[in-house]
Scaffold this active site. Structure first.
Site, PDB file in Angstrom:
ATOM      1  N   ALA A  23       0.746   5.102  -2.232  1.00 49.32           N
ATOM      2  CA  ALA A  23       0.569   5.413  -3.650  1.00 49.32           C
ATOM      3  C   ALA A  23       1.763   5.030  -4.524  1.00 49.32           C
ATOM      4  CB  ALA A  23       0.224   6.897  -3.806  1.00 49.32           C
ATOM      5  N   ASP A  74      -2.025  10.695  -1.779  1.00 54.89           N
ATOM      6  CA  ASP A  74      -2.380   9.651  -2.736  1.00 54.89           C
ATOM      7  C   ASP A  74      -2.784  10.232  -4.076  1.00 54.89           C
ATOM      8  OD1 ASP A  74      -2.756   6.692  -1.388  1.00 54.89           O
ATOM      9  OD2 ASP A  74      -2.857   8.310   0.058  1.00 54.89           O
ATOM     10  N   GLN A 123      -2.302   2.342  10.181  1.00 54.84           N
ATOM     11  CA  GLN A 123      -1.016   2.336   9.482  1.00 54.84           C
ATOM     12  C   GLN A 123       0.050   3.133  10.216  1.00 54.84           C
ATOM     13  OE1 GLN A 123      -4.007   3.164   7.932  1.00 54.84           O
ATOM     14  NE2 GLN A 123      -3.932   2.642   5.765  1.00 54.84           N
ATOM     15  N   ARG A 126       0.861  -1.180   0.000  1.00 56.56           N
ATOM     16  CA  ARG A 126       0.000   0.000   0.000  1.00 56.56           C
ATOM     17  C   ARG A 126       0.896   1.229   0.000  1.00 56.56           C
ATOM     18  NH1 ARG A 126       2.471   1.854   3.665  1.00 56.56           N
ATOM     19  NH2 ARG A 126       0.898   3.455   3.972  1.00 56.56           N
TER      20      ARG A 126
END
Length: 363
Positions: free
Chosen positions: A54, A241, A200, A52
């Site tokens: 971007a 992102d 995260q 994960r």
């Protein structure tokens, strides 16, 4: 970055030709790698957030196209592979950017040449990401150095989600300046937002910073504003992102609230991102597609129990529904500046065009 003294990227190709990634779904309690042998493996890794962030999503998609070419280099198969990869996650623009670059490269050569070309192009995307993140770190370091010289003391820097080495191929975006500042002897301490619902920050950013020896403290997502009111945050730095041509920043949900608190408390708020994260086709952040993920990420949480087992437990009443929108948009007016591989600019069309005169922004 190094784990127990060994340098790792987040994605690489073994001598046997297997694509390997760090399985981020098993961090912070287990450091493990996963083999990607097929297009389906790459798509599943992106969809389930084994990988994960971007830039890393884009890099994995690039290798997914290479794996697809290895199984069948025909035009029709590669077109279908790109559609499958594009459908995995909608918000990060790096995914579409990498797929377009791969398809353009493969369209220029005959099918029998495409496997070698695809793996070379994917490797080039990864190498470029490493260099771009390193450059972002250098430009961000100068901001931190200036703040430290003015403050004359340890800096407290707040970050949200994970925009470090694990979100990219190496170095990271928002964390690269922090690593460089720490390595340069500048005293920094990082407030790490837990970043619900997938945590995260607590799981990945804290893992990274700890592995590199950067002082940090994990805090509840809602504590940031209070810390700013107390004068305990000198700077906020986040990743992105997707950033529009007008400077709006789409990042992990909760970023917008941090930007509002930063503006109210006169705390500088920066977003760090490479060129692959800029969507030149969009001017307004309201047009960015926002991923809606499974409600179970909100209703349940996974961690290590006192027995040492990894367990998942439910947090909310059985009949309570949950909404899980994964990203929000911070308007450009709340962003002090964008830190890119080409330098720092205002979060505006004019600022981005100053750094990227060779690229066309949206009208």
């Amino acid at each position: 970055m190094k784990i127990s003294g060994t340098h790792f990227r987040t994605i690489w190709v073994t001598e046997s030709g297997t694509v390997q990634v760090i399985d981020q779904s098993r961090l912070p309690f287990e450091f493990a790698t996963l083999d990607l042998e097929t297009l389906a493996d790459a798509a599943h890794a992106i969809k389930t957030m084994v990988v994960r962030g971007a830039p890393l999503i884009g890099a994995t998609a690039a290798y997914g196209m290479a794996l697809a070419a290895r199984s069948n280099p025909s035009d029709s198969h590669l077109a279908e592979a790109a559609r499958n990869l594009q459908a995995t996650r909608p918000t990060a623009i790096n995914l579409a950017w990498a797929l377009t670059r791969m398809r353009n490269a493969l369209a220029e050569v005959q099918p029998q040449e495409r496997v070698d070309v695809a793996f070379r192009e994917a490797a080039a995307i990864c190498d470029a990401d490493v260099e771009q993140c390193r450059s972002i770190g250098i430009h961000g370091l100068e901001i931190i150095r200036g703040l430290a010289e003015t403050a004359g003391r340890k800096l407290n820097i707040l970050t949200h989600c994970n925009a470090g080495w694990l979100a990219c191929v190496d170095w990271g975006t928002a964390l690269a300046p922090l690593y460089m500042a720490h390595d340069a002897g500048i005293l920094v301490h990082v407030w790490v937002d837990e970043t619900r619902p997938r945590n995260q920050g607590a799981a990945l950013t804290a893992f990274e910073l700890g592995a590199h020896g950067v002082p940090h403290t994990v805090v509840a997502d809602n504590l940031g504003g209070h810390l700013m009111q107390r004068g305990e945050v000198d700077m906020v730095i986040v990743g992105s992102d997707r950033t529009t041509a007008g400077g709006d920043v789409c990042n992990k949900v909760g970023t917008y609230l941090k930007a509002l608190a930063a503006r109210d408390n006169a705390v500088p708020f920066y977003a760090a991102l490479p060129v692959s994260t800029i969507d030149w086709s969009l001017h307004a952040g309201s047009a960015i597609p926002i991923e809606e993920r499974s409600p179970e990420e909100v209703t349940h949480i996974t961690g290590r129990s006192s027995s040492g087992r990894i367990e998942t437990v439910r947090l909310v009443p059985d009949r309570s529904p949950a909404l899980n929108l994964a990203f929000d948009v911070t308007p450009a007016r709340l962003v002090t500046g964008l830190i890119t591989e080409r330098g720092v600019c205002s979060a505006s069309r004019a600022g981005l065009q100053r750094l990227y005169p060779d690229l066309r922004a949206a009208e």
